[in-house]
Design an enzyme around this catalytic site. Sequence first.
Site, mmCIF file in Angstrom:
data_model
loop_
_atom_site.group_PDB
_atom_site.id
_atom_site.type_symbol
_atom_site.label_atom_id
_atom_site.label_comp_id
_atom_site.label_asym_id
_atom_site.label_seq_id
_atom_site.Cartn_x
_atom_site.Cartn_y
_atom_site.Cartn_z
ATOM 1 N N ARG A 1 1.084 1.337 -12.674
ATOM 2 C CA ARG A 1 -0.295 1.352 -13.145
ATOM 3 C C ARG A 1 -0.865 -0.053 -13.083
ATOM 4 O O ARG A 1 -0.198 -0.975 -12.653
ATOM 5 C CB ARG A 1 -0.375 1.899 -14.574
ATOM 6 C CG ARG A 1 0.388 1.097 -15.585
ATOM 7 C CD ARG A 1 0.411 1.809 -16.939
ATOM 8 N NE ARG A 1 1.254 1.080 -17.874
ATOM 9 C CZ ARG A 1 1.693 1.587 -19.014
ATOM 10 N NH1 ARG A 1 1.376 2.824 -19.354
ATOM 11 N NH2 ARG A 1 2.451 0.862 -19.810
ATOM 12 N N THR B 1 -1.792 -3.636 -13.514
ATOM 13 C CA THR B 1 -1.031 -4.695 -14.172
ATOM 14 C C THR B 1 -1.809 -5.994 -14.271
ATOM 15 O O THR B 1 -1.330 -6.961 -14.826
ATOM 16 C CB THR B 1 0.238 -5.044 -13.378
ATOM 17 O OG1 THR B 1 -0.168 -5.516 -12.096
ATOM 18 C CG2 THR B 1 1.160 -3.861 -13.243
ATOM 19 N N TRP C 1 -0.365 -8.702 1.041
ATOM 20 C CA TRP C 1 -0.890 -7.711 1.987
ATOM 21 C C TRP C 1 -1.259 -8.360 3.304
ATOM 22 O O TRP C 1 -1.082 -7.791 4.369
ATOM 23 C CB TRP C 1 -2.095 -6.972 1.386
ATOM 24 C CG TRP C 1 -1.667 -5.950 0.387
ATOM 25 C CD1 TRP C 1 -1.830 -6.013 -0.967
ATOM 26 C CD2 TRP C 1 -0.971 -4.725 0.648
ATOM 27 N NE1 TRP C 1 -1.283 -4.893 -1.554
ATOM 28 C CE2 TRP C 1 -0.760 -4.094 -0.586
ATOM 29 C CE3 TRP C 1 -0.518 -4.093 1.808
ATOM 30 C CZ2 TRP C 1 -0.110 -2.867 -0.702
ATOM 31 C CZ3 TRP C 1 0.137 -2.873 1.704
ATOM 32 C CH2 TRP C 1 0.334 -2.277 0.457
ATOM 33 N N SER D 1 -1.493 1.028 5.862
ATOM 34 C CA SER D 1 -2.806 1.176 5.245
ATOM 35 C C SER D 1 -2.793 2.317 4.223
ATOM 36 O O SER D 1 -3.394 2.219 3.140
ATOM 37 C CB SER D 1 -3.845 1.418 6.342
ATOM 38 O OG SER D 1 -5.033 1.900 5.788
ATOM 39 N N HIS E 1 -1.067 1.155 1.076
ATOM 40 C CA HIS E 1 -1.986 0.276 0.362
ATOM 41 C C HIS E 1 -3.021 1.117 -0.403
ATOM 42 O O HIS E 1 -3.284 0.890 -1.583
ATOM 43 C CB HIS E 1 -2.679 -0.616 1.403
ATOM 44 C CG HIS E 1 -3.387 -1.795 0.826
ATOM 45 N ND1 HIS E 1 -3.989 -2.743 1.605
ATOM 46 C CD2 HIS E 1 -3.601 -2.175 -0.445
ATOM 47 C CE1 HIS E 1 -4.540 -3.658 0.818
ATOM 48 N NE2 HIS E 1 -4.316 -3.331 -0.429
ATOM 49 N N ARG F 1 -13.140 0.254 -3.903
ATOM 50 C CA ARG F 1 -12.109 0.286 -2.867
ATOM 51 C C ARG F 1 -12.348 1.366 -1.818
ATOM 52 O O ARG F 1 -11.883 1.234 -0.697
ATOM 53 C CB ARG F 1 -10.741 0.495 -3.503
ATOM 54 C CG ARG F 1 -10.339 -0.670 -4.395
ATOM 55 C CD ARG F 1 -9.019 -0.413 -5.059
ATOM 56 N NE ARG F 1 -8.680 -1.431 -6.035
ATOM 57 C CZ ARG F 1 -8.114 -2.584 -5.743
ATOM 58 N NH1 ARG F 1 -7.857 -2.890 -4.486
ATOM 59 N NH2 ARG F 1 -7.802 -3.437 -6.693
ATOM 60 N N CYS G 1 4.463 -10.055 -9.500
ATOM 61 C CA CYS G 1 4.502 -9.218 -10.704
ATOM 62 C C CYS G 1 5.668 -8.245 -10.601
ATOM 63 O O CYS G 1 5.818 -7.559 -9.593
ATOM 64 C CB CYS G 1 3.183 -8.465 -10.824
ATOM 65 S SG CYS G 1 3.278 -6.850 -11.584
ATOM 66 N N CYS H 1 4.986 -4.482 -10.088
ATOM 67 C CA CYS H 1 4.476 -4.214 -8.730
ATOM 68 C C CYS H 1 5.612 -4.354 -7.724
ATOM 69 O O CYS H 1 5.687 -3.631 -6.741
ATOM 70 C CB CYS H 1 3.376 -5.188 -8.358
ATOM 71 S SG CYS H 1 2.163 -5.427 -9.639
#
Length: 468
Positions: A187, A189, A200, A252, A255, A287, A394, A397
């Site tokens: 979730r 962060t 990325w 993609s 992502h 997004r 993180c 993540c």
Amino acid sequence: MGRRWGFLIGLLGAVCLLRSGHGGQQPPETAAQRCFCQVSGYLDDCTCDVETIDKFNNYRLFPRLQKLLESDYFRYYKVNLKRPCPFWNDISQCGRRDCAVRPCQSDEVPDGIKSASYKYSEEANNLIEECEQAERLGAVDESLSEETQKAVLQWTKHDDSSDNFCEADDIQSPDAEYVDLLLNPERYTGYKGPDAWKIWNVIYEENCFKPQTIKRPLNPLASSQGKSEENTFYSWLEGLCVEKRAFYRLISGLHASINVHLSARYLLQDTWLEKIWGHNITEFQQRFDGILTEGEGPRRLKNLYFLYLIELRALSKVVPFFERPDFQLFTGNKVQDEENKMLLLEILHEIKSFPLHFDENSFFAGDKKEANKLKEEFRLHFRNISRIMDCVGCFKCRLWGKLQTQGLGTALKILFSEKLIANMPESGPSYEFHLTRQEIVSLFNAFGRISTSVKELENFRNLLQNIH
Ligand SMILES: *[C@@H]1O[C@H](CO)[C@@H](O)[C@H](O)[C@H]1NC(C)=O
Ligand SMILES: *[C@@H]1O[C@H](CO)[C@@H](O)[C@H](O)[C@H]1NC(C)=O
């Protein structure tokens, strides 16, 4: 085949864009249409449509898959989160366990810095707060009950890492630990900004078969440089062989999926009394809205469906491996293990019955020499991406990034081993094709994430319908 669908979608997209461009007479598009208008009908490179996938996933697969993933076999994932980043060493201090803990522990921070009366210390103070925030949100809960720890010790480790797509994540290393995935949901962060951007960027730029001649950044987070570059980019993508194009679209899609999760489990309220996680429509629109993202958003969502289908296909191909009588979901609890295996097979048969996969001959099925070369290229690129995950600052993540890349890597390994799986003996050990527990757990959990994303899209569609 692929081209024809591609053309049709292009046409649909154009109609959509035209409509939105001339909003004068037409009723203006609703917020929901702006994200989803182009995400319907048939998908490029395969013979399937979005609506059928939604129905199949949301009502038939998703609930059962969730149940399976809550079982002990699937909820404990062994991972080494302490591996150093092999590519650069300026990872943000914040969020990295050994560094983050130190600057963030307020009793170690000199009082002078804590006081906000000097300008420089005000900055430092903000940094500390940010760090504390990221540290708290990104921390991984490593608690396992004593019972679980014992059971875990008994789990068999039979490894055969001959053709792993991911850097075999040295799970034998003393640094590797079991993590309870249910206690550590993916979730929001607070991990974003330049560091997340860099990860990325490296993944897209250096690992997606991009040639020197393409100047446009592949990373959708980078701003694009005008329309002509845009066209070169998409014609380059069209010109790639179907598998290399697939590679870009898988990344993609991954992502996009991660971003759907972060928007669906956004930290909406954070007080000492309670934390509330939920859907943040603004974040989702930023997004994926067709206009706000200059057309990129709907493409990302289509890539998410594409990723879904690739993993679905891998699962349907690997059924014989799980059907063998020797295969067990071993945790030591015989009754439960058998029940879970039944549930697993039920899910796999459901998947196998899903009619709309890919044109059998189009994917990963060139002549043997060509296929082997491609497999090796894919493998190298993929291993690299899994190593890049060690650079994610993180921890939470990093955990989910590693799990999802390993899961996708396992799916690719399966797709490249179709023939080996088909020739597997019905009982007895299989020397030609094998999946480790680690690969199985990541495969299903990764698919579970994508399945959740597809389900979340329905939620966002409904939420957006209510706002215009
Ligand atoms: C939702 O996300 C946006 C950023 O996209 C943020 O500015 C806003 O504060 C968030 N809303 C809530 C309620 O947290
Ligand atoms: C792996 O990633 C590194 C760092 O981004 C890059 O320099 C290298 O070219 C990549 N190798 C492959 C095979 O993709």
